[in-house]
Motif scaffolding. Structure first.
Motif, mmCIF file in Angstrom:
data_model
loop_
_atom_site.group_PDB
_atom_site.id
_atom_site.type_symbol
_atom_site.label_atom_id
_atom_site.label_comp_id
_atom_site.label_asym_id
_atom_site.label_seq_id
_atom_site.Cartn_x
_atom_site.Cartn_y
_atom_site.Cartn_z
ATOM 1 N N SER A 128 -3.329 96.380 73.901
ATOM 2 C CA SER A 128 -4.504 97.221 74.126
ATOM 3 C C SER A 128 -4.188 98.373 75.081
ATOM 4 N N MET A 129 -3.392 98.100 76.123
ATOM 5 C CA MET A 129 -2.998 99.181 77.029
ATOM 6 C C MET A 129 -2.136 100.210 76.302
ATOM 7 N N ALA A 130 -1.220 99.724 75.458
ATOM 8 C CA ALA A 130 -0.374 100.639 74.688
ATOM 9 C C ALA A 130 -1.211 101.447 73.702
ATOM 10 N N ALA A 131 -2.267 100.808 73.163
ATOM 11 C CA ALA A 131 -3.125 101.500 72.198
ATOM 12 C C ALA A 131 -3.852 102.676 72.841
ATOM 13 N N VAL A 132 -4.240 102.527 74.098
ATOM 14 C CA VAL A 132 -4.881 103.638 74.809
ATOM 15 C C VAL A 132 -3.917 104.814 74.918
ATOM 16 N N GLN A 133 -2.673 104.520 75.268
ATOM 17 C CA GLN A 133 -1.676 105.587 75.387
ATOM 18 C C GLN A 133 -1.419 106.241 74.030
ATOM 19 N N ARG A 134 -1.324 105.444 72.968
ATOM 20 C CA ARG A 134 -1.082 106.003 71.635
ATOM 21 C C ARG A 134 -2.268 106.839 71.166
ATOM 22 N N SER A 135 -3.479 106.347 71.447
ATOM 23 C CA SER A 135 -4.674 107.083 71.058
ATOM 24 C C SER A 135 -4.694 108.469 71.695
ATOM 25 N N ASN A 136 -4.375 108.535 72.989
ATOM 26 C CA ASN A 136 -4.344 109.821 73.683
ATOM 27 C C ASN A 136 -3.218 110.713 73.162
ATOM 28 N N CYS A 137 -2.100 110.082 72.762
ATOM 29 C CA CYS A 137 -0.985 110.837 72.186
ATOM 30 C C CYS A 137 -1.389 111.462 70.855
ATOM 31 N N PHE A 138 -2.043 110.667 70.008
ATOM 32 C CA PHE A 138 -2.506 111.205 68.722
ATOM 33 C C PHE A 138 -3.500 112.344 68.929
ATOM 34 N N TYR A 139 -4.367 112.171 69.922
ATOM 35 C CA TYR A 139 -5.370 113.206 70.201
ATOM 36 C C TYR A 139 -4.696 114.499 70.660
ATOM 37 N N HIS A 141 -1.332 115.406 70.206
ATOM 38 C CA HIS A 141 -0.257 115.943 69.379
ATOM 39 C C HIS A 141 -0.520 115.866 67.878
ATOM 40 N N GLY A 142 -1.687 115.373 67.499
ATOM 41 C CA GLY A 142 -2.005 115.291 66.080
ATOM 42 C C GLY A 142 -1.720 113.925 65.496
ATOM 43 N N HIS A 143 -2.354 113.635 64.361
ATOM 44 C CA HIS A 143 -2.261 112.309 63.758
ATOM 45 C C HIS A 143 -0.888 112.007 63.170
ATOM 46 N N GLN A 144 -0.074 113.045 62.945
ATOM 47 C CA GLN A 144 1.248 112.828 62.358
ATOM 48 C C GLN A 144 2.328 112.561 63.403
ATOM 49 N N ALA A 145 1.969 112.670 64.688
ATOM 50 C CA ALA A 145 2.954 112.428 65.753
ATOM 51 C C ALA A 145 3.418 110.981 65.725
ATOM 52 N N LYS A 146 4.665 110.747 66.137
ATOM 53 C CA LYS A 146 5.219 109.389 66.117
ATOM 54 C C LYS A 146 4.588 108.505 67.186
ATOM 55 N N CYS A 147 4.442 109.035 68.390
ATOM 56 C CA CYS A 147 3.739 108.327 69.473
ATOM 57 C C CYS A 147 4.221 106.881 69.643
ATOM 58 N N LYS A 148 5.527 106.690 69.713
ATOM 59 C CA LYS A 148 6.073 105.355 69.916
ATOM 60 C C LYS A 148 5.859 104.900 71.355
ATOM 61 N N VAL A 149 5.503 103.648 71.511
ATOM 62 C CA VAL A 149 5.218 103.093 72.841
ATOM 63 C C VAL A 149 5.921 101.755 72.978
ATOM 64 N N ASN A 150 6.582 101.519 74.113
ATOM 65 C CA ASN A 150 7.181 100.220 74.412
ATOM 66 C C ASN A 150 6.195 99.410 75.249
ATOM 67 N N ASN A 151 5.884 98.196 74.797
ATOM 68 C CA ASN A 151 4.848 97.393 75.457
ATOM 69 C C ASN A 151 5.307 96.693 76.729
ATOM 70 N N ASN A 152 6.591 96.674 77.017
ATOM 71 C CA ASN A 152 7.103 95.857 78.121
ATOM 72 C C ASN A 152 6.499 96.236 79.464
ATOM 73 N N GLY A 153 6.392 97.537 79.722
ATOM 74 C CA GLY A 153 5.806 97.981 80.990
ATOM 75 C C GLY A 153 4.357 97.553 81.117
ATOM 76 N N PHE A 154 3.642 97.579 80.001
ATOM 77 C CA PHE A 154 2.236 97.168 80.029
ATOM 78 C C PHE A 154 2.102 95.664 80.239
ATOM 79 N N MET A 155 3.047 94.876 79.696
ATOM 80 C CA MET A 155 3.015 93.431 79.943
ATOM 81 C C MET A 155 3.237 93.128 81.419
ATOM 82 N N ILE A 156 4.130 93.880 82.044
ATOM 83 C CA ILE A 156 4.370 93.693 83.481
ATOM 84 C C ILE A 156 3.128 94.050 84.272
ATOM 85 N N THR A 157 2.441 95.124 83.879
ATOM 86 C CA THR A 157 1.198 95.521 84.554
ATOM 87 C C THR A 157 0.146 94.431 84.412
#
Length: 465
Positions: A128-139, A141-157
């Motif tokens: 869910s934390m990664a999804a927030v970051q991806r959502s803002n990335c899509f907003y 840079h556009g819907h075609q952006a790759k917006c790859k996110v690694n979840n490890n940092g969010f799991m630590i948080t």
């Protein structure tokens, strides 16, 4: 556990701190435990099962869960359900009514399940934390952006939040957290409903069917079978609160009788969650059809409004932070009680240090053993979640492994023993058929989830993908 104190204003008849739980707090604990990450996978589940079997499976599991929870609630006190001796944990209940090897099997099933659920919540919280970051990335840079996110940092948080909250001593101090978490679960479920309705009214080419995903179009015949099994496991996981029912009941005031209040709380919790489950699952399937994502708020069938998706995922995060504590508290209490019994004179295990919190102007009790052991537990679940971050397959396996023994088998066995139901009587036969039927369903669901996990592991690189 110390000497028995005198019953009075601050203590119950068993010498423990006076319980103050009510119908509202018990219902909040149940809703927090039940409406979890499972609700977000129900659109995917119905997509595998179809318009007929999907909603029917949800309703059947809800009825079974409510029925067996009423049986379990009557076992909290023994031998009399109103005035008998209290049983503080699920294992205590099984020890009082069944005894023998059943106690060990119950403990193994319960604590392995709770351990697995906390790992699952760490996975979902980070998603869910990664999804927030991806959502803002899509907003941005556009819907075609790759917006790859690694979840490890969010799991630590997520783990850092749990490190702090895990120092709450017991369930009695969690009532406010459960109420907040329950509200959050209703909010994000409502958002998922609203977005699904919006997508439905917006039109589009969506394929649905009475039998779900189509063989030869969406999946092969083999995949259809395995995904059907896995979907059943996901739905079973969505009702996994019997694991902590006794621990929740142990927070209730003794008047009115705890078993009556717990039955009402179970009805409120199961009815509320079933309503949301059927709506979220059905509308999610209507919106996405046979390509419904495994997690409706992070699968990104929606991009806009991005801020609403962000709010939904933040609510999921807050809910899971609270739900993690609800599920791990029985493990904490069990380990600490056993340590206290074995080393009653150890200051490291038993001594409490009072620390004043300057900002809140309140006193906090710190125990060194609790601080070390609970921190190790949180770190361990976080690391495992980072190694095996598989959402749907993990949920299905947890549901399959926990639903039958803890929600069906033990409550029914204890009811038969307590009520002295004659062998081969009609009632005895119906209860046995229910037990056998649930066992078969959970067996095939576990097989489907294990197959999915094996496929995930084959393509996964730990800590990287």
């Amino acid at each position: 556990m110390g000497s028995i104190r005198t019953v009075g204003e601050h203590f119950d008849e068993d010498g423990r701190q006076k319980r103050t739980g009510t119908l509202m707090t018990a219902s909040a604990h149940i809703i927090t435990a039940v409406i979890g990450s499972g609700v977000l996978s129900l659109a995917w589940g119905i997509a595998q099962l179809g318009w007929v079997s999907g909603p029917v499976a949800i309703i059947v599991f809800s009825i079974i869960t409510y029925f067996t929870s009423t049986l379990l609630a009557d076992c909290y006190r023994s031998p009399d359900p109103v005035s008998g001796k209290r049983n503080y944990t699920y294992m205590d209940v099984v020890r009082s009514h069944l005894g023998g090897i059943n106690v060990t099997l119950c403990g193994l099933a319960q604590y392995c399940n709770l351990f697995g659920i906390t790992i699952g919540y760490a996975i979902t919280g980070s998603i869910s934390m990664a999804a927030v970051q991806r959502s803002n990335c899509f907003y941005g840079h556009g819907h075609q952006a790759k917006c790859k996110v690694n979840n490890n940092g969010f799991m630590i948080t997520f783990g850092c939040f749990e490190l702090l909250l895990s120092q709450m001593q017991n369930f009695h101090q969690l009532w406010w957290l459960s109420i907040v978490a329950a509200v959050m679960s209703l909010v994000y479920s409502t958002i998922a409903l609203g977005l699904s309705i919006s997508k439905i009214t917006g039109g589009g080419d969506v394929r649905t069917s009475l039998s779900g995903v189509t063989i030869g179009v969406d999946v092969t015949s083999t995949e259809k079978i395995w995904k059907t099994f896995q979907a059943v496991g996901d739905i079973a996981f969505s009702y996994a609160f019997s694991t902590i029912l006794i621990e929740i009941q142990d927070t209730l005031k003794s008047s009115p009788p705890e078993n009556g209040v717990m039955k009402k709380a179970s009805l409120v919790g199961v009815f509320t969650t079933t309503l949301f489950y059927v709506l979220c699952g059905s509308l999610g399937y209507a919106a996405f059809g046979n390509v419904a994502p495994g997690n409706i708020l992070t699968g990104f069938g929606f991009y806009d409004p991005f801020w609403l998706i962000d709010i939904g995922n933040i609510c999921i995060l807050i809910h899971l932070i609270g739900a993690y504590q609800v599920f791990c508290q029985p493990i904490f209490q069990h380990v600490e009680t056993q340590a206290n019994k074995r080393w009653p004179d150890s200051s490291f295990i038993n001594k409490e240090y009072v620390v004043k919190l300057p900002i809140l102007n309140q006193n906090m009790s710190i125990n060194l053993f609790r601080l070390v052991w609970r921190s190790i537990y949180v770190i361990m679940t976080t690391v495992i979640a980072m190694i095996l971050p598989f959402f749907n397959d993990f949920l299905g396996l947890l549901g399959a492994c926990s639903f039958w023994p803890l929600t069906v088998y033990f409550p029914i066995e204890m009811h038969i023993t307590k009520e002295n139901i004659p062998k081969w009587s009609f009632r005895w036969l119906m209860l046995r058929i229910l037990t056998l039927g649930c066992f078969i369903v959970c067996l095939v669901a576990a097989a489907g989830s294990i197959r999915g996990l094996v496929q995930d592991v084959e393509i996964y690189k730990p800590f990287r993908t």
